[in-house]
Every structure is written in structure tokens, then in C-alpha cells.
Enzyme design. Structure first.
Site, PDB file in Angstrom:
ATOM      1  N   ASP A 186       0.784  -1.243   0.000  1.00  0.00           N
ATOM      2  CA  ASP A 186       0.000   0.000   0.000  1.00  0.00           C
ATOM      3  C   ASP A 186       0.815   1.292   0.000  1.00  0.00           C
ATOM      4  O   ASP A 186       0.315   2.348   0.373  1.00  0.00           O
ATOM      5  CB  ASP A 186      -0.883  -0.003   1.251  1.00  0.00           C
ATOM      6  CG  ASP A 186      -0.072  -0.185   2.532  1.00  0.00           C
ATOM      7  OD1 ASP A 186       1.146   0.070   2.508  1.00  0.00           O
ATOM      8  OD2 ASP A 186      -0.654  -0.570   3.555  1.00  0.00           O
ATOM      9  N   GLU A 204      -0.351  -9.203  -1.069  1.00  0.00           N
ATOM     10  CA  GLU A 204      -1.005  -8.659   0.135  1.00  0.00           C
ATOM     11  C   GLU A 204      -2.199  -7.781  -0.285  1.00  0.00           C
ATOM     12  O   GLU A 204      -2.322  -6.616   0.080  1.00  0.00           O
ATOM     13  CB  GLU A 204      -0.030  -7.866   1.015  1.00  0.00           C
ATOM     14  CG  GLU A 204      -0.515  -7.679   2.435  1.00  0.00           C
ATOM     15  CD  GLU A 204       0.426  -6.835   3.286  1.00  0.00           C
ATOM     16  OE1 GLU A 204       0.374  -5.600   3.211  1.00  0.00           O
ATOM     17  OE2 GLU A 204       1.218  -7.436   4.047  1.00  0.00           O
ATOM     18  N   GLU A 258      -2.392   5.146   2.670  1.00  0.00           N
ATOM     19  CA  GLU A 258      -2.298   3.721   2.323  1.00  0.00           C
ATOM     20  C   GLU A 258      -3.632   3.101   1.920  1.00  0.00           C
ATOM     21  O   GLU A 258      -3.695   2.285   1.001  1.00  0.00           O
ATOM     22  CB  GLU A 258      -1.693   2.931   3.488  1.00  0.00           C
ATOM     23  CG  GLU A 258      -0.205   3.180   3.724  1.00  0.00           C
ATOM     24  CD  GLU A 258       0.082   4.451   4.514  1.00  0.00           C
ATOM     25  OE1 GLU A 258      -0.870   5.135   4.944  1.00  0.00           O
ATOM     26  OE2 GLU A 258       1.275   4.773   4.690  1.00  0.00           O
ATOM     27  N   HIS A 317       5.230   5.510  13.167  1.00  0.00           N
ATOM     28  CA  HIS A 317       5.614   6.224  11.947  1.00  0.00           C
ATOM     29  C   HIS A 317       4.457   6.718  11.097  1.00  0.00           C
ATOM     30  O   HIS A 317       4.671   7.420  10.112  1.00  0.00           O
ATOM     31  CB  HIS A 317       6.531   5.352  11.088  1.00  0.00           C
ATOM     32  CG  HIS A 317       5.815   4.247  10.376  1.00  0.00           C
ATOM     33  ND1 HIS A 317       5.144   4.434   9.182  1.00  0.00           N
ATOM     34  CD2 HIS A 317       5.645   2.937  10.677  1.00  0.00           C
ATOM     35  CE1 HIS A 317       4.617   3.290   8.791  1.00  0.00           C
ATOM     36  NE2 HIS A 317       4.893   2.363   9.674  1.00  0.00           N
ATOM     37  N   ARG A 325       1.612   8.530   9.106  1.00  0.00           N
ATOM     38  CA  ARG A 325       1.335   9.938   8.781  1.00  0.00           C
ATOM     39  C   ARG A 325       0.102  10.462   9.499  1.00  0.00           C
ATOM     40  O   ARG A 325       0.097  11.587   9.991  1.00  0.00           O
ATOM     41  CB  ARG A 325       1.133  10.085   7.266  1.00  0.00           C
ATOM     42  CG  ARG A 325       2.417  10.271   6.521  1.00  0.00           C
ATOM     43  CD  ARG A 325       2.200  10.462   5.044  1.00  0.00           C
ATOM     44  NE  ARG A 325       3.420  10.963   4.435  1.00  0.00           N
ATOM     45  CZ  ARG A 325       4.541  10.268   4.300  1.00  0.00           C
ATOM     46  NH1 ARG A 325       4.602   9.020   4.722  1.00  0.00           N
ATOM     47  NH2 ARG A 325       5.619  10.798   3.772  1.00  0.00           N
ATOM     48  N   HIS A 343      12.086   5.455  13.529  1.00  0.00           N
ATOM     49  CA  HIS A 343      11.984   5.560  12.063  1.00  0.00           C
ATOM     50  C   HIS A 343      12.825   6.758  11.604  1.00  0.00           C
ATOM     51  O   HIS A 343      12.950   7.746  12.317  1.00  0.00           O
ATOM     52  CB  HIS A 343      10.508   5.759  11.707  1.00  0.00           C
ATOM     53  CG  HIS A 343      10.182   5.580  10.257  1.00  0.00           C
ATOM     54  ND1 HIS A 343      10.556   6.484   9.292  1.00  0.00           N
ATOM     55  CD2 HIS A 343       9.503   4.593   9.602  1.00  0.00           C
ATOM     56  CE1 HIS A 343      10.123   6.068   8.104  1.00  0.00           C
ATOM     57  NE2 HIS A 343       9.476   4.918   8.265  1.00  0.00           N
TER      58      HIS A 343
HETATM   59  C1  UD1 Z   1       6.383   4.832   3.962  1.00  0.00           C
HETATM   60  C2  UD1 Z   1       5.001   4.443   3.425  1.00  0.00           C
HETATM   61  C3  UD1 Z   1       4.192   3.743   4.506  1.00  0.00           C
HETATM   62  C4  UD1 Z   1       4.975   2.607   5.139  1.00  0.00           C
HETATM   63  C5  UD1 Z   1       6.339   3.113   5.615  1.00  0.00           C
HETATM   64  C6  UD1 Z   1       7.157   1.961   6.130  1.00  0.00           C
HETATM   65  C7  UD1 Z   1       4.011   5.956   1.752  1.00  0.00           C
HETATM   66  C8  UD1 Z   1       3.148   7.140   1.523  1.00  0.00           C
HETATM   67  N1  UD1 Z   1       4.260   5.631   3.038  1.00  0.00           N
HETATM   68  O1  UD1 Z   1       6.190   5.818   4.967  1.00  0.00           O
HETATM   69  O2  UD1 Z   1       2.999   3.208   3.942  1.00  0.00           O
HETATM   70  O3  UD1 Z   1       4.241   2.119   6.235  1.00  0.00           O
HETATM   71  O4  UD1 Z   1       7.034   3.694   4.502  1.00  0.00           O
HETATM   72  O5  UD1 Z   1       8.192   2.409   6.966  1.00  0.00           O
HETATM   73  O6  UD1 Z   1       4.471   5.347   0.825  1.00  0.00           O
HETATM   74  N2  UD1 Z   1      13.850   8.246   5.459  1.00  0.00           N
HETATM   75  C9  UD1 Z   1      15.236   8.160   5.511  1.00  0.00           C
HETATM   76  N3  UD1 Z   1      15.817   6.940   5.268  1.00  0.00           N
HETATM   77  C10 UD1 Z   1      15.100   5.825   4.963  1.00  0.00           C
HETATM   78  C11 UD1 Z   1      13.700   5.938   4.913  1.00  0.00           C
HETATM   79  C12 UD1 Z   1      13.098   7.155   5.151  1.00  0.00           C
HETATM   80  O7  UD1 Z   1      15.922   9.138   5.797  1.00  0.00           O
HETATM   81  O8  UD1 Z   1      15.692   4.774   4.746  1.00  0.00           O
HETATM   82  C13 UD1 Z   1      13.201   9.547   5.739  1.00  0.00           C
HETATM   83  C14 UD1 Z   1      13.316  10.535   4.577  1.00  0.00           C
HETATM   84  O9  UD1 Z   1      13.470  11.817   5.084  1.00  0.00           O
HETATM   85  C15 UD1 Z   1      11.953  10.406   3.918  1.00  0.00           C
HETATM   86  C16 UD1 Z   1      11.060  10.207   5.124  1.00  0.00           C
HETATM   87  O10 UD1 Z   1      11.813   9.352   5.980  1.00  0.00           O
HETATM   88  O11 UD1 Z   1      11.611  11.543   3.169  1.00  0.00           O
HETATM   89  C17 UD1 Z   1       9.712   9.631   4.854  1.00  0.00           C
HETATM   90  O12 UD1 Z   1       9.808   8.491   4.028  1.00  0.00           O
HETATM   91  P1  UD1 Z   1       8.529   8.038   3.132  1.00  0.00           P
HETATM   92  O13 UD1 Z   1       8.862   6.781   2.425  1.00  0.00           O
HETATM   93  O14 UD1 Z   1       8.008   9.181   2.334  1.00  0.00           O
HETATM   94  O15 UD1 Z   1       7.413   7.792   4.225  1.00  0.00           O
HETATM   95  P2  UD1 Z   1       7.348   6.778   5.435  1.00  0.00           P
HETATM   96  O16 UD1 Z   1       6.789   7.527   6.586  1.00  0.00           O
HETATM   97  O17 UD1 Z   1       8.619   6.070   5.584  1.00  0.00           O
HETATM   98  N1  UDP Z   2      11.245  -3.523  11.416  1.00  0.00           N
HETATM   99  C1  UDP Z   2      12.623  -3.637  11.295  1.00  0.00           C
HETATM  100  N2  UDP Z   2      13.420  -2.814  12.039  1.00  0.00           N
HETATM  101  C2  UDP Z   2      12.927  -1.876  12.885  1.00  0.00           C
HETATM  102  C3  UDP Z   2      11.522  -1.738  12.984  1.00  0.00           C
HETATM  103  C4  UDP Z   2      10.712  -2.580  12.225  1.00  0.00           C
HETATM  104  O1  UDP Z   2      13.122  -4.473  10.553  1.00  0.00           O
HETATM  105  O2  UDP Z   2      13.704  -1.163  13.533  1.00  0.00           O
HETATM  106  C5  UDP Z   2      10.392  -4.399  10.587  1.00  0.00           C
HETATM  107  C6  UDP Z   2       9.231  -5.082  11.265  1.00  0.00           C
HETATM  108  O3  UDP Z   2       9.610  -6.320  11.816  1.00  0.00           O
HETATM  109  C7  UDP Z   2       8.225  -5.234  10.139  1.00  0.00           C
HETATM  110  C8  UDP Z   2       8.507  -4.049   9.252  1.00  0.00           C
HETATM  111  O4  UDP Z   2       9.782  -3.554   9.609  1.00  0.00           O
HETATM  112  O5  UDP Z   2       8.471  -6.398   9.376  1.00  0.00           O
HETATM  113  C9  UDP Z   2       7.468  -2.993   9.448  1.00  0.00           C
HETATM  114  O6  UDP Z   2       7.875  -1.818   8.843  1.00  0.00           O
HETATM  115  P1  UDP Z   2       7.187  -0.450   9.153  1.00  0.00           P
HETATM  116  O7  UDP Z   2       6.621  -0.464  10.524  1.00  0.00           O
HETATM  117  O8  UDP Z   2       8.191   0.594   8.816  1.00  0.00           O
HETATM  118  O9  UDP Z   2       6.048  -0.365   8.041  1.00  0.00           O
HETATM  119  P2  UDP Z   2       4.538  -0.904   7.953  1.00  0.00           P
HETATM  120  O10 UDP Z   2       4.526  -2.359   8.172  1.00  0.00           O
HETATM  121  O11 UDP Z   2       3.737  -0.145   8.961  1.00  0.00           O
HETATM  122  O12 UDP Z   2       4.119  -0.519   6.574  1.00  0.00           O
END
Ligand code: UD1
Ligand code: UDP
Length: 385
Positions: free
Chosen positions: A96, A118, A132, A208, A210, A240
Site C-alpha cells: 500500500d 497482500e 495507504e 511512523h 502519517r 523511524h
Molecule cells: C512509507 C510508506 C508507509 C509505510 C512506511 C514503512 C508511503 C506514503 N508511506 O512511509 O505506507 O508504512 O514507509 O516504513 O508510501 N527516510 C530516511 N531513510 C530511509 C527511509 C526514510 O531518511 O531509509 C526519511 C526521509 O526523510 C523520507 C522520510 O523518511 O523523506 C519519509 O519516508 P517516506 O517513504 O516518504 O514515508 P514513510 O513515513 O517512511
Molecule cells: N522492522 C525492522 N526494524 C525496525 C523496525 C521494524 O526491521 O527497527 C520491521 C518489522 O519487523 C516489520 C517491518 O519492519 O516487518 C514494518 O515496517 P514499518 O513499521 O516501517 O512499516 P509498515 O509495516 O507499517 O508498513
């Protein structure tokens, strides 16, 4: 040889698609093209390294603090170019995220069939989780093949008039990943060894979402209160990478030597941290699916969940985002052993593993038959015409 392209780029997609990528790679009848959008960077790189999957394309899209709107445009044009070049027979997306939706839409624009892994998770509240829920609904409309984890997910899709014959209940690939990772030998690093040898009960915290940004202060307030009231607990919080989350943590979570703020953990370490924890408080999706396999109660700090199966089974409690409610529910688990034991004993409703192999077998049989069917339809029409 059928060419299957997988498109993903966030941590949870990586964890859940790694078993699928591996299964495609190992199959002699399929060619695998893995496109990493790199929507996440460090958090996804941890996963690809752990599972040893190498992207054929890396779009390198993550920029610190990037807005989703910005990401969508860039991702769409880059993906379109790759799809036009590779001309895959099928594109698989997962879950998603922005990568899921843009991947599916880019495939649609090039008239390539989409398989959604999924599929069928719904809250039916278009703003929760945001964005999502809408991503899922849109991908559900675009996809031809729907790999649903549970019967309930299938029913959600049937309600949206998805064809029964194109929905396959296969379990969740997260169980494949979890089983593979827990079969490896493992030792905590020095810091975590130290944390887990102090005899305290551990609350594992992750946040994490939004739609939760403005509620985070409540979640952290509950944590502050728990730390103040119980001297036999500690909190482990891998934060995160999202800078918005980090800012809120800094503003609202109090300093304590029993609150361990750490960097995101690689999946293997995280799973072992879960195993060593007493209870998990989270707004994550994937963690809700893993915890039942590890016998860990989860308090879901969100107002909706698309994983109702876990709530029905009794392993998840949807506790919302009020500080009072989170505090009360966690206190209850800390002091009421009977209640705790009930949540500990659950069988995982999200499957038993082997999901990736099932998906690959389905791709080969049903999708191939569909392809031949389409071929015959065209021929027939030509004759009639
Ligand atoms: C995204 C997904 C969310 C998912 C989550 C898993 C969307 C809209 N959201 O949210 O569905 O649950 O990933 O974690 O697609 N960043 C880093 N390093 C990383 C990853 C992220 O610095 O490795 C920071 C960056 O500043 C980035 C921000 O996190 O801009 C947000 O990342 P983004 O993928 O836009 O949203 P998530 O909140 O991670
Ligand atoms: N996870 C991880 N390291 C962490 C926190 C979470 O590997 O420090 C794993 C967790 O076991 C799960 C996945 O990341 O499999 C979930 O990711 P996240 O919560 O970022 O996204 P969501 O599932 O909500 O989309």
C-alpha cells in the site's frame, strides 16, 4: 520464459517481497527483474543486504524530508522508462505504499498486467491509514491478480466486484521472511545484550504513521507515565528515519536511562528484540502480523486496523491514540498475568509460510493459462470479423 518484474522500495515491502524475489529467481521458467524505487534508502538497504537480493534497477529516489507528491512524479517517469525497455509479462507490487500505487499505475499505462501481493486489506476509511487505504483500493482496481493473505481479505475484494477466479488466498509472505530469519544463528550486539540482561520487562515501541503525526505526543505521554509509574520496565524504541517523527520524539519523550532510543534495526535483530520484549506498542502494519508468531501481545496505537484477523484472534488490541487508553491497556498487561497469557497463546491468522512458492506456482499456471486464453480470444474474434 516469462519475465516477471517486481517493483518496491520501502522497508516493509522489502521484507515481504524478498521471499518472492528469491522464489522467482530460483525458478527456471521465470526471469526476474527487480526494480528498487529506493523510496527508502538505509532502511531498505538493510533488508536487501540481509536477504541478499540485488536490484536490476535502483531509482535512488529517497531524499531527506521528501514530500509524497514530489516522489510520485519522479517515480512515475522513471518506472515508465524501465517498463517500456524491459516489456515484462507481469508486474508484481506489494501492499500500500507510494511505490505500490505508482508501480501499478505505471504498469497499467503500459498495459502490463499487475499482480498485487497482500491484496484486499481494507479499513474502508479513505483517510486512515493515509494515504495507504486509498493506495490499496486503487491498486485493487488496477490489478488483475490478487494474492490475498486471508479469507477476510478475499471477501473485501469480492465486495468491490473483483473476479473470484482472480483472487488467491495464500497467506502473508511476512511469515516466510520471519521463518527464514529465525532459522539463522543469531547473537545480539554488545548494546542490546546489555539492555536485555538487566531483568526489566521491555516495551518495544515503534511509530511512523502519517495520520498519527498529531497524536504522537499522546503516545509518548503514555510512555512517559508508564516509565514514571513502573520501575521494573524499560522501553526500546528504534526510531523511524522520518525527520518529522524524530522531531516529535525529541519534543515529547522524556529522558530516562530506561528509555533506549536507537536507530532502525536490521530485520533479523528487530525480530529477536521482539522475541525478548514483553509487549509491543506500535502503529506499524507488518508488526501486527509478525507478533502472533512470536507470542507477543500488541497494542495497536491507531484508530483503525486493516488487520482485524489479529484483533479477532486476540493477539492485537486496537487501543487508539489517547494517552489514557494506551496507559491503561499497557498497565493491564503489566499487572494482569491472566490477560497477558490469553494474548500470548494465539495461533497466527496470517498464515504458516510457503506463501512465496504458492505465488510463483500460481503465476506459472493460472496466469499462463490466462495468457493463452487471451491469445485464443483474439484469434476467434479475428475469424468472426
Ligand atoms: C512509507 C510508506 C508507509 C509505510 C512506511 C514503512 C508511503 C506514503 N508511506 O512511509 O505506507 O508504512 O514507509 O516504513 O508510501 N527516510 C530516511 N531513510 C530511509 C527511509 C526514510 O531518511 O531509509 C526519511 C526521509 O526523510 C523520507 C522520510 O523518511 O523523506 C519519509 O519516508 P517516506 O517513504 O516518504 O514515508 P514513510 O513515513 O517512511
Ligand atoms: N522492522 C525492522 N526494524 C525496525 C523496525 C521494524 O526491521 O527497527 C520491521 C518489522 O519487523 C516489520 C517491518 O519492519 O516487518 C514494518 O515496517 P514499518 O513499521 O516501517 O512499516 P509498515 O509495516 O507499517 O508498513
Amino acid at each position: 520464459m516469462m519475465k516477471v518484474m517486481t517493483i518496491f522500495g520501502t522497508r516493509p515491502e522489502g521484507i515481504k517481497m524478498a521471499p518472492v524475489v528469491k522464489a522467482i529467481e530460483q525458478d527456471t521458467e521465470l526471469e526476474c527483474v527487480f526494480v528498487n524505487t529506493a523510496q527508502h534508502r538505509e532502511m531498505l538497504d538493510q533488508v536487501t543486504a540481509l536477504f541478499d537480493i540485488k536490484p536490476d534497477y535502483d531509482l535512488d529516489l529517497m531524499k531527506p524530508g521528501q514530500k509524497v507528491e514530489e516522489l510520485i512524479g519522479l517515480m512515475f517517469s522513471k518506472l515508465t522508462a524501465i517498463i517500456q525497455l524491459e516489456k515484462p509479462d507481469l508486474i508484481l507490487v506489494h501492499g500500500d505504499t507510494t511505490s505500490t500505487f505508482v508501480g501499478a499505475y505505471a504498469a497499467f499505462m503500459q498495459k502490463i498486467p499487475v499482480g498485487h501481493v497482500e491484496a484486499g486489506l481494507r479499513t474502508d476509511d479513505m483517510y486512515s491509514p493515509f494515504p495507504e487505504e486509498m493506495n490499496r483500493q486503487m491498486v485493487g482496481r488496477i490489478a488483475t491478480y490478487h494474492f490475498a493473505a486471508t479469507q477476510k481479505n478475499k471477501e473485501n475484494l469480492l465486495k468491490e466486484a473483483v473476479k473470484d477466479k482472480h483472487i488467491y488466498v495464500v497467506g502473508n509472505t511476512v511469515i516466510d521472511a520471519l521463518l527464514e530469519i529465525t532459522s539463522r544463528d543469531f547473537q545480539f550486539n554488545h548494546e542490546l545484550k546489555h539492555i536485555f540482561s538487566n531483568g526489566l520487562k521491555t516495551i518495544l515501541l515503534t511509530t511512523h504513521r502519517r495520520e498519527n503525526y498529531h497524536e504522537l505526543v499522546n503516545i509518548y505521554q503514555a510512555i512517559n507515565q508508564l516509565i514514571n509509574d513502573y520501575d521494573d520496565i524499560q522501553v526500546v524504541f528504534p526510531i523511524h528515519k522520518n525527520p518529522d517523527i524524530r522531531k516529535k520524539v525529541k519534543e515529547s519523550l522524556q529522558h530516562s536511562n530506561r528509555v533506549h532510543l536507537i536507530e532502525p534495526l536490521d530485520y533479523e535483530t528487530f525480530v529477536h528484540v521482539m522475541k525478548h520484549s514483553y509487549v509491543v506498542i506500535t502503529d506499524s502494519g507488518g508488526i501486527q502480523e509478525e507478533a502472533p508468531s512470536l507470542g507477543k501481545p500488541v497494542l495497536v496505537a491507531r484508530n483503525t486496523t486493516e488487520r482485524q484477523e489479529g484483533v479477532d484472534a486476540g493477539t492485537l488490541k486496537l487501543v487508539g491514540t489517547s494517552a489514557r487508553k494506551i496507559y491503561d491497556e499497557c498497565s493491564n498487561l503489566l499487572s494482569n498475568q491472566l490477560e497477558y497469557k490469553k494474548m500470548e497463546m494465539i495461533i497466527n491468522p496470517f498464515g504458516t509460510g510457503q506463501t512465496a512458492t504458492k505465488i510463483v506456482d500460481l503465476i506459472k499456471s493460472i496466469i499462463l493459462i490466462d495468457k493463452l486464453g487471451a491469445h485464443f480470444d483474439v484469434k476467434e474474434n479475428e475469424i468472426i470479423g
